[in-house]
Design a protein around this motif. Structure first.
Motif, PDB file in Angstrom:
ATOM      1  N   SER A 107       1.612 -51.503  10.599  1.00 49.65           N
ATOM      2  CA  SER A 107       0.521 -52.475  10.632  1.00 49.65           C
ATOM      3  C   SER A 107      -0.248 -52.468  11.942  1.00 49.65           C
ATOM      4  O   SER A 107      -1.484 -52.474  11.961  1.00 49.65           O
ATOM      5  N   ALA A 108       0.468 -52.438  13.072  1.00 49.28           N
ATOM      6  CA  ALA A 108      -0.213 -52.473  14.370  1.00 49.28           C
ATOM      7  C   ALA A 108      -1.117 -51.263  14.563  1.00 49.28           C
ATOM      8  O   ALA A 108      -2.169 -51.355  15.209  1.00 49.28           O
ATOM      9  N   ASP A 109      -0.722 -50.132  14.000  1.00 49.72           N
ATOM     10  CA  ASP A 109      -1.532 -48.914  14.124  1.00 49.72           C
ATOM     11  C   ASP A 109      -2.786 -48.973  13.264  1.00 49.72           C
ATOM     12  O   ASP A 109      -3.786 -48.312  13.564  1.00 49.72           O
ATOM     13  N   LEU A 110      -2.734 -49.752  12.186  1.00 45.50           N
ATOM     14  CA  LEU A 110      -3.821 -49.774  11.215  1.00 45.50           C
ATOM     15  C   LEU A 110      -4.781 -50.928  11.418  1.00 45.50           C
ATOM     16  O   LEU A 110      -5.864 -50.948  10.827  1.00 45.50           O
ATOM     17  N   ASP A 111      -4.405 -51.907  12.250  1.00 45.44           N
ATOM     18  CA  ASP A 111      -5.219 -53.111  12.384  1.00 45.44           C
ATOM     19  C   ASP A 111      -6.562 -52.863  13.044  1.00 45.44           C
ATOM     20  O   ASP A 111      -7.537 -53.563  12.759  1.00 45.44           O
ATOM     21  N   ARG A 112      -6.644 -51.878  13.935  1.00 49.52           N
ATOM     22  CA  ARG A 112      -7.906 -51.619  14.633  1.00 49.52           C
ATOM     23  C   ARG A 112      -8.758 -50.651  13.809  1.00 49.52           C
ATOM     24  O   ARG A 112      -8.628 -49.434  13.910  1.00 49.52           O
ATOM     25  N   ALA A 113      -9.610 -51.204  13.008  1.00 48.11           N
ATOM     26  CA  ALA A 113     -10.413 -50.381  12.090  1.00 48.11           C
ATOM     27  C   ALA A 113     -11.557 -49.660  12.784  1.00 48.11           C
ATOM     28  O   ALA A 113     -12.209 -48.809  12.175  1.00 48.11           O
ATOM     29  N   ASP A 114     -11.804 -49.975  14.069  1.00 50.62           N
ATOM     30  CA  ASP A 114     -12.942 -49.372  14.759  1.00 50.62           C
ATOM     31  C   ASP A 114     -12.577 -48.093  15.493  1.00 50.62           C
ATOM     32  O   ASP A 114     -13.417 -47.477  16.133  1.00 50.62           O
ATOM     33  N   THR A 115     -11.332 -47.667  15.420  1.00 48.44           N
ATOM     34  CA  THR A 115     -10.912 -46.458  16.122  1.00 48.44           C
ATOM     35  C   THR A 115     -10.274 -45.479  15.140  1.00 48.44           C
ATOM     36  O   THR A 115      -9.831 -45.854  14.053  1.00 48.44           O
ATOM     37  N   ALA A 116     -10.220 -44.205  15.554  1.00 51.84           N
ATOM     38  CA  ALA A 116      -9.562 -43.193  14.727  1.00 51.84           C
ATOM     39  C   ALA A 116      -8.072 -43.490  14.650  1.00 51.84           C
ATOM     40  O   ALA A 116      -7.463 -43.981  15.613  1.00 51.84           O
ATOM     41  N   LEU A 117      -7.478 -43.197  13.518  1.00 51.04           N
ATOM     42  CA  LEU A 117      -6.047 -43.420  13.375  1.00 51.04           C
ATOM     43  C   LEU A 117      -5.270 -42.498  14.314  1.00 51.04           C
ATOM     44  O   LEU A 117      -5.687 -41.365  14.569  1.00 51.04           O
ATOM     45  N   PRO A 118      -4.124 -42.952  14.829  1.00 52.38           N
ATOM     46  CA  PRO A 118      -3.268 -42.061  15.616  1.00 52.38           C
ATOM     47  C   PRO A 118      -2.779 -40.893  14.757  1.00 52.38           C
ATOM     48  O   PRO A 118      -2.755 -40.969  13.527  1.00 52.38           O
ATOM     49  N   LEU A 119      -2.396 -39.806  15.416  1.00 50.58           N
ATOM     50  CA  LEU A 119      -1.831 -38.673  14.700  1.00 50.58           C
ATOM     51  C   LEU A 119      -0.531 -39.094  14.032  1.00 50.58           C
ATOM     52  O   LEU A 119       0.363 -39.650  14.674  1.00 50.58           O
TER      53      LEU A 119
END
Length: 283
Positions: A107-119
């Motif tokens: 969830s913490a990785d996906l919450d920031r919709a304004d940035t590219a997803l981490p690898l």
């Protein structure tokens, strides 16, 4: 106020007839009314689709619904194909950045919709608002679903990811997002089949000794003094899913290498296209 774009995501178009979508019926005893109702609820709660070669604008080896940007197709064609895919999704699409590893986005990785997803090669959704898209051309696209409708996940499982533990990582993240003993269901999309995945010793020895037998790697006659094997990624994935407590597994019926009319295959056509597996939660 709901914009026209948001309204489109709320009411996506029906899928093309040739695309795949699991119904979850395989996981339930359908002679029981409550089990049928549960499968129906999951179909309503979870949006899962798998595209194929049909429905796009790309040409040549990329014809026609190629969604991959890194194989040499026209960026304009890929952009149009991705726009067409978005019509079938209930929320804006975010594409996983795959590296053949075992990391899982939470969830913490996906919450920031304004940035590219981490690898990462796996992800778990616990709330509506975005669609996750994973591109493949032979690797196994595995979808994990909580039977109570609380979380939906996906894993990109080529031989490197399988050996590295991407299934175990995704299952652990699903249980962390729900409960330790959550009942999980898996569905496997199109991938290279056991009659087409020829490998050398480097692939064989990437797996532990108990996974190097003929149930998973069938020896082939020596070729140019080098021993070769036919690897069964589906069997390996089902074994690892079962060891992680996931025994209801559907799909895995389509070979990308042999079904050239419907699917791209990296091994059959190096530099060819990619198709999508997408997941989303409906509110």
């Amino acid at each position: 106020m709901i914009t026209s774009i948001e309204r489109g995501f709320q009411n996506p178009r029906p899928l093309p007839a040739s695309w795949l979508r699991p119904t979850w019926d395989f996981a339930f005893p359908l002679h029981e009314p409550e089990a049928r109702a549960q499968a129906s609820r999951l179909a309503e709660r979870y949006m899962v689709l798998c595209s194929n070669r049909m429905g796009g604008v790309s040409e040549g080896v990329f014809a026609s619904m190629n969604l991959g940007l890194s194989q040499g197709d026209s960026p304009e064609h890929v952009a149009e194909n991705r726009k067409r895919l978005a019509q079938y999704l209930p929320a804006p699409a975010r594409y996983l950045r795959l590296v053949h590893g075992s990391d899982c986005l939470r969830s913490a990785d996906l919450d920031r919709a304004d940035t590219a997803l981490p690898l990462a090669d796996a992800a778990v959704l616990t709330k509506a608002g975005q669609s996750l898209v994973m591109l493949t051309g032979d690797c196994l696209p595995i979808v994990l679903a909580d039977a109570r409708g609380r979380a939906l996940g996906m894993a990109h499982a080529g031989w490197r990811g399988l050996a590295a533990g991407v299934i175990e990582s995704a299952v652990a993240a699903m249980r962390d997002a729900t409960e330790p003993k959550a009942c999980l269901i898996a569905w496997i999309g199109p991938c290279i089949g056991p009659a087409a995945f020829e490998v050398g010793e480097d692939v064989l020895t990437a797996f532990p000794a108990q996974e190097r037998g003929a149930s998973f790697f069938r020896p082939r006659p020596a070729h140019k003094a080098e021993q070769r094997w036919l690897g069964d990624l589906l069997a390996l994935a089902r074994r690892r899913l079962a060891q992680a407590g996931v025994t209801a597994v559907g799909g895995g019926l389509w070979c990308t290498w042999h079904d050239r009319a419907r699917f791209f295959s990296h091994r059959r056509q190096s530099g060819g296209g990619r198709f999508a597996t997408a997941i989303a939660l409906r509110a």
